[in-house]
Design a protein around this motif. Structure first.
Motif, PDB file in Angstrom:
ATOM      1  N   ARG A 289       0.890  -1.027  -0.024  1.00 25.30           N
ATOM      2  CA  ARG A 289       0.170  -0.042   0.051  1.00 25.30           C
ATOM      3  C   ARG A 289       0.926   1.243  -0.004  1.00 25.30           C
ATOM      4  O   ARG A 289       2.083   1.242   0.354  1.00 25.30           O
ATOM      5  CB  ARG A 289      -1.014  -0.153   1.071  1.00 25.30           C
ATOM      6  N   TYR A 290       0.291   2.293  -0.472  1.00 26.67           N
ATOM      7  CA  TYR A 290       0.834   3.626  -0.294  1.00 26.67           C
ATOM      8  C   TYR A 290       1.013   4.119   0.733  1.00 26.67           C
ATOM      9  O   TYR A 290       0.117   3.985   1.691  1.00 26.67           O
ATOM     10  CB  TYR A 290       0.209   4.537  -1.296  1.00 26.67           C
ATOM     11  N   ASP A 291       2.064   4.915   1.339  1.00 25.58           N
ATOM     12  CA  ASP A 291       2.418   5.180   2.780  1.00 25.58           C
ATOM     13  C   ASP A 291       2.678   6.657   2.858  1.00 25.58           C
ATOM     14  O   ASP A 291       3.190   7.155   3.730  1.00 25.58           O
ATOM     15  CB  ASP A 291       3.555   4.400   3.340  1.00 25.58           C
ATOM     16  N   GLY A 292       2.547   7.512   1.962  1.00 26.00           N
ATOM     17  CA  GLY A 292       2.521   8.985   1.811  1.00 26.00           C
ATOM     18  C   GLY A 292       3.630   9.354   0.976  1.00 26.00           C
ATOM     19  O   GLY A 292       4.392   8.572   0.408  1.00 26.00           O
ATOM     20  N   GLU A 293       3.693  10.691   0.576  1.00 24.41           N
ATOM     21  CA  GLU A 293       4.654  11.399  -0.260  1.00 24.41           C
ATOM     22  C   GLU A 293       5.964  11.099   0.071  1.00 24.41           C
ATOM     23  O   GLU A 293       6.183  11.290   1.220  1.00 24.41           O
ATOM     24  CB  GLU A 293       4.155  12.635  -0.405  1.00 24.41           C
ATOM     25  N   GLY A 294       6.933  10.587  -0.762  1.00 24.50           N
ATOM     26  CA  GLY A 294       8.231  10.626  -0.537  1.00 24.50           C
ATOM     27  C   GLY A 294       8.595   9.354   0.371  1.00 24.50           C
ATOM     28  O   GLY A 294       9.913   9.317   0.678  1.00 24.50           O
ATOM     29  N   ARG A 295       7.625   8.458   0.856  1.00 30.53           N
ATOM     30  CA  ARG A 295       7.782   7.438   1.446  1.00 30.53           C
ATOM     31  C   ARG A 295       7.713   5.929   0.608  1.00 30.53           C
ATOM     32  O   ARG A 295       6.918   5.978  -0.150  1.00 30.53           O
ATOM     33  CB  ARG A 295       6.953   7.179   2.578  1.00 30.53           C
ATOM     34  N   PRO A 296       8.540   4.963   1.033  1.00 28.78           N
ATOM     35  CA  PRO A 296       8.280   3.614   0.047  1.00 28.78           C
ATOM     36  C   PRO A 296       7.064   2.929   0.381  1.00 28.78           C
ATOM     37  O   PRO A 296       6.497   3.188   1.594  1.00 28.78           O
ATOM     38  CB  PRO A 296       9.539   3.061   0.616  1.00 28.78           C
ATOM     39  N   PRO A 297       6.402   2.230  -0.210  1.00 29.96           N
ATOM     40  CA  PRO A 297       5.193   1.557  -0.164  1.00 29.96           C
ATOM     41  C   PRO A 297       5.625   0.678   1.062  1.00 29.96           C
ATOM     42  O   PRO A 297       6.407  -0.021   1.394  1.00 29.96           O
ATOM     43  CB  PRO A 297       5.152   0.962  -1.283  1.00 29.96           C
ATOM     44  N   VAL A 298       4.585   0.377   1.660  1.00 29.83           N
ATOM     45  CA  VAL A 298       4.505  -0.569   2.967  1.00 29.83           C
ATOM     46  C   VAL A 298       4.124  -1.817   2.534  1.00 29.83           C
ATOM     47  O   VAL A 298       3.209  -2.040   1.507  1.00 29.83           O
ATOM     48  CB  VAL A 298       3.456  -0.219   4.077  1.00 29.83           C
ATOM     49  N   THR A 299       4.903  -2.897   3.001  1.00 31.39           N
ATOM     50  CA  THR A 299       4.518  -4.113   2.412  1.00 31.39           C
ATOM     51  C   THR A 299       4.384  -5.149   3.951  1.00 31.39           C
ATOM     52  O   THR A 299       4.560  -4.870   4.837  1.00 31.39           O
ATOM     53  CB  THR A 299       5.571  -4.834   1.799  1.00 31.39           C
ATOM     54  N   ASP A 300       3.330  -6.151   3.554  1.00 30.57           N
ATOM     55  CA  ASP A 300       2.965  -7.040   4.437  1.00 30.57           C
ATOM     56  C   ASP A 300       2.836  -8.372   4.007  1.00 30.57           C
ATOM     57  O   ASP A 300       2.199  -8.334   2.812  1.00 30.57           O
ATOM     58  CB  ASP A 300       1.853  -6.422   5.462  1.00 30.57           C
ATOM     59  N   GLY A 301       2.959  -9.636   4.801  1.00 29.29           N
ATOM     60  CA  GLY A 301       2.481 -10.615   4.249  1.00 29.29           C
ATOM     61  C   GLY A 301       3.767 -11.786   3.896  1.00 29.29           C
ATOM     62  O   GLY A 301       4.802 -11.181   4.151  1.00 29.29           O
ATOM     63  N   PRO A 302       3.659 -12.701   2.968  1.00 29.51           N
ATOM     64  CA  PRO A 302       2.262 -13.206   2.485  1.00 29.51           C
ATOM     65  C   PRO A 302       1.272 -13.640   3.404  1.00 29.51           C
ATOM     66  O   PRO A 302       1.745 -13.909   4.380  1.00 29.51           O
ATOM     67  CB  PRO A 302       2.677 -14.153   1.315  1.00 29.51           C
TER      68      PRO A 302
END
Length: 135
Positions: free
Chosen positions: A64-77
């Motif tokens: 998911r998107y985590d805000g301007e200038g921040r890397p995407p957040v991942t979770d899972g699988p």
């Protein structure tokens, strides 16, 4: 013509008649199943009704998107995803009835013992227009 998604589930749908998990099939049974799927798609290519289809690997992650200038957040699988969705096929057919007819044929893919699985497939139309909002 309307596009439909034929969604294959590992779990989450009602149990199929031949309800033996694929991890318990012999290599020959898996090959026969894959050949059926390939032959089914080839037949639809000839009629112009095949768009695409893929089997899915069990790996995956939520992103998911985590805000301007921040890397995407991942979770899972997450087990729910890999256990639920096995693959999909997109078809482009003249009617809902034809989509249901094809899903029924695809449900007959062989499984354990070479017997048809009779699995439940989810048939979903593509959204072609935004929903109408009424007040």
């Amino acid at each position: 013509m309307a596009k439909y998604l034929l969604l294959k589930h590992y779990r989450g749908a009602p149990a199929s008649v031949n309800d033996v998990p694929m991890e318990q099939w012999t290599p020959e049974e898996i090959s026969a199943h894959m050949q059926y799927m390939n032959d089914f798609a080839a037949g639809l290519e000839k009629t112009g009704e095949f768009v695409d289809g893929q089997a899915l690997a069990p790996e995956g992650a939520w992103v998911r998107y985590d805000g301007e200038g921040r890397p995407p957040v991942t979770d899972g699988p997450f087990a729910e995803t890999k256990d639920l969705i096995a693959g999909w096929m997109v078809i482009d057919v003249d009617s809902y009835e034809r989509a249901v007819e094809l899903a029924g044929e695809l449900s007959a893919a062989p499984g354990a013992g070479g017997e048809p699985i009779h699995e439940w497939l989810e048939v979903r139309p593509f959204l072609t227009a935004p929903p109408t909002i009424t007040e």
